[in-house]
Design an enzyme around this catalytic site. Sequence first.
Site, PDB file in Angstrom:
ATOM      1  N   GLY A 109       3.657  -2.164   4.904  1.00 28.32           N
ATOM      2  CA  GLY A 109       3.216  -3.542   5.052  1.00 28.32           C
ATOM      3  C   GLY A 109       3.123  -4.238   3.717  1.00 28.32           C
ATOM      4  O   GLY A 109       3.636  -3.754   2.698  1.00 28.32           O
ATOM      5  N   PHE A 111       0.686  -4.608   1.724  1.00 27.16           N
ATOM      6  CA  PHE A 111      -0.123  -3.975   0.695  1.00 27.16           C
ATOM      7  C   PHE A 111       0.446  -2.648   0.215  1.00 27.16           C
ATOM      8  O   PHE A 111       0.018  -2.129  -0.807  1.00 27.16           O
ATOM      9  CB  PHE A 111      -1.556  -3.750   1.209  1.00 27.16           C
ATOM     10  CG  PHE A 111      -2.283  -5.021   1.490  1.00 27.16           C
ATOM     11  CD1 PHE A 111      -2.611  -5.895   0.476  1.00 27.16           C
ATOM     12  CD2 PHE A 111      -2.632  -5.359   2.788  1.00 27.16           C
ATOM     13  CE1 PHE A 111      -3.283  -7.076   0.730  1.00 27.16           C
ATOM     14  CE2 PHE A 111      -3.303  -6.539   3.054  1.00 27.16           C
ATOM     15  CZ  PHE A 111      -3.633  -7.397   2.024  1.00 27.16           C
ATOM     16  N   VAL A 114       2.097   3.634   4.092  1.00 31.40           N
ATOM     17  CA  VAL A 114       1.087   4.545   4.639  1.00 31.40           C
ATOM     18  C   VAL A 114       1.766   5.836   5.058  1.00 31.40           C
ATOM     19  O   VAL A 114       2.776   5.818   5.775  1.00 31.40           O
ATOM     20  CB  VAL A 114       0.355   3.920   5.844  1.00 31.40           C
ATOM     21  CG1 VAL A 114      -0.766   4.842   6.317  1.00 31.40           C
ATOM     22  CG2 VAL A 114      -0.185   2.550   5.488  1.00 31.40           C
ATOM     23  N   LYS A 128      -2.716   5.489   2.083  1.00 32.18           N
ATOM     24  CA  LYS A 128      -2.058   4.218   1.763  1.00 32.18           C
ATOM     25  C   LYS A 128      -1.831   4.138   0.264  1.00 32.18           C
ATOM     26  O   LYS A 128      -2.772   4.211  -0.528  1.00 32.18           O
ATOM     27  CB  LYS A 128      -2.894   3.029   2.231  1.00 32.18           C
ATOM     28  CG  LYS A 128      -2.235   1.686   1.921  1.00 32.18           C
ATOM     29  CD  LYS A 128      -3.056   0.521   2.442  1.00 32.18           C
ATOM     30  CE  LYS A 128      -2.947   0.371   3.931  1.00 32.18           C
ATOM     31  NZ  LYS A 128      -1.638  -0.151   4.361  1.00 32.18           N
ATOM     32  N   ASP A 224      -5.662 -10.683   6.799  1.00 35.47           N
ATOM     33  CA  ASP A 224      -4.366 -10.280   7.374  1.00 35.47           C
ATOM     34  C   ASP A 224      -4.559  -9.677   8.767  1.00 35.47           C
ATOM     35  O   ASP A 224      -4.063  -8.598   9.069  1.00 35.47           O
ATOM     36  CB  ASP A 224      -3.668  -9.279   6.451  1.00 35.47           C
ATOM     37  CG  ASP A 224      -2.172  -9.157   6.759  1.00 35.47           C
ATOM     38  OD1 ASP A 224      -1.621 -10.067   7.417  1.00 35.47           O
ATOM     39  OD2 ASP A 224      -1.559  -8.154   6.358  1.00 35.47           O
TER      40      ASP A 224
END
Length: 430
Positions: A109, A111, A114, A128, A224
């Site tokens: 995603g 950020f 994962v 993550k 988000d």
Amino acid sequence: MCFLVLSLVGVAVWFVKKRRKPNDGYHPGFVTPSPYASSDMSGYSKGETPLRSPSVGYSNYSIGSRGFGSQRIQSSVTDLSVGNTKCFPYEELYQITNGLSRQNLLGEGGFGCVFKGCLSDGREVAVKQLKDGGGQGEREFQAEVEIISRVHHRHLVSLVGYCIAENQRLLVYDYVPNNTLHYHLYAPGRPVMGWGIRVKVAAGSARGIAYLHEDCHPRIIHRDIKSSNILLDNNFEAQVADFGLARLADTNVTHISTRVMGTFGYLAPEYASSGKLTERSDVFSFGVVLLELITGRKPVDASRPLGDESLVEWARPLLNEALESGKFEELVDPRLQKNYNEVEMFRMIEAAAACIRHSASRRPKMSQVVRVLDSLVEVDINNGVQPGKSEMFNVANTADIRMFQRIAFGSQEFSSDYSQSSLAASRREF
């Protein structure tokens, strides 16, 4: 004699002051919980305590900040733990994820990526790896992790630990086994998610977000919220993921305006255009999630006819019609084949309409959304009641339901916080 007594007193005062330790700026205390008490929220399980945080605010966490006790932080941060979380060696996380391999990739995603892993005690975790190391120094990163680590709620994914290694920043979360809401709504070949499950997911995720907004101190704005950030366990209990990550990924954060993050299709109008951020921006995004549950449509779908690609813009006139006439068949996911309780569906449509209002100040708080959605969940979805057979709403509307109807319709009776306009103009706002 009097002079002798005064001299002795002066010596005693000087001796006491000399023995006092110098103030090194360390403040171990915690601020009081948020004034928004848990009693204002519905359905929180035991053990979900209000968040308490270090005595300095978000914007004060910086390198060398004495308010966070920087003089007590050792040079080797890998030996430290923050709050209830463990500081993992990079080598351990690298090993349990098979070298952060694509085979272990759970998702990717805004950020970071994962990866699934398994700790030595058999506990499954999701690791993550933040993009660009999160953009922060060690102490800043630890300060933000301290905030996240103290958040505990059944509908929020728990942080297990973290890792700082040169420019690497990793967070370790509990692994939630049943994928995401986005997956269950849209993945090819998946069985249709039933109405009862949809209501359960909506209510659970709303509780988690409301906890971040109103029971955490300082409050946490997610930034988000989307269906792919709502994880599901094997009982379809919702757990909201990625809260607090915007703080770790943004290098110049203030409490008012920040670099725009989020996902197209979920962004509130005021946030997307100016970057101004409040809890009501999260409310808008959650309203889009409710529309996904109601309609079965993606927030942005290029395969739709021209002009209907945006879920929110497509839904606005249909929401207006539903609120005025009670007719909502065009809104509802056709895959449900009318296997839903009509009154429950109308309540969720009211909630969605209120959440996606153009004016941020006219949107409800998440705690108000929780109360309305909890009133739907009071029908146990596992007790054998068939869709459309519930007698729950064959009684007079409760005060909470009537209050929420006024928000959805834009009535001025609800709160003095909302700007003055006529009912007709408020309806047109959808």
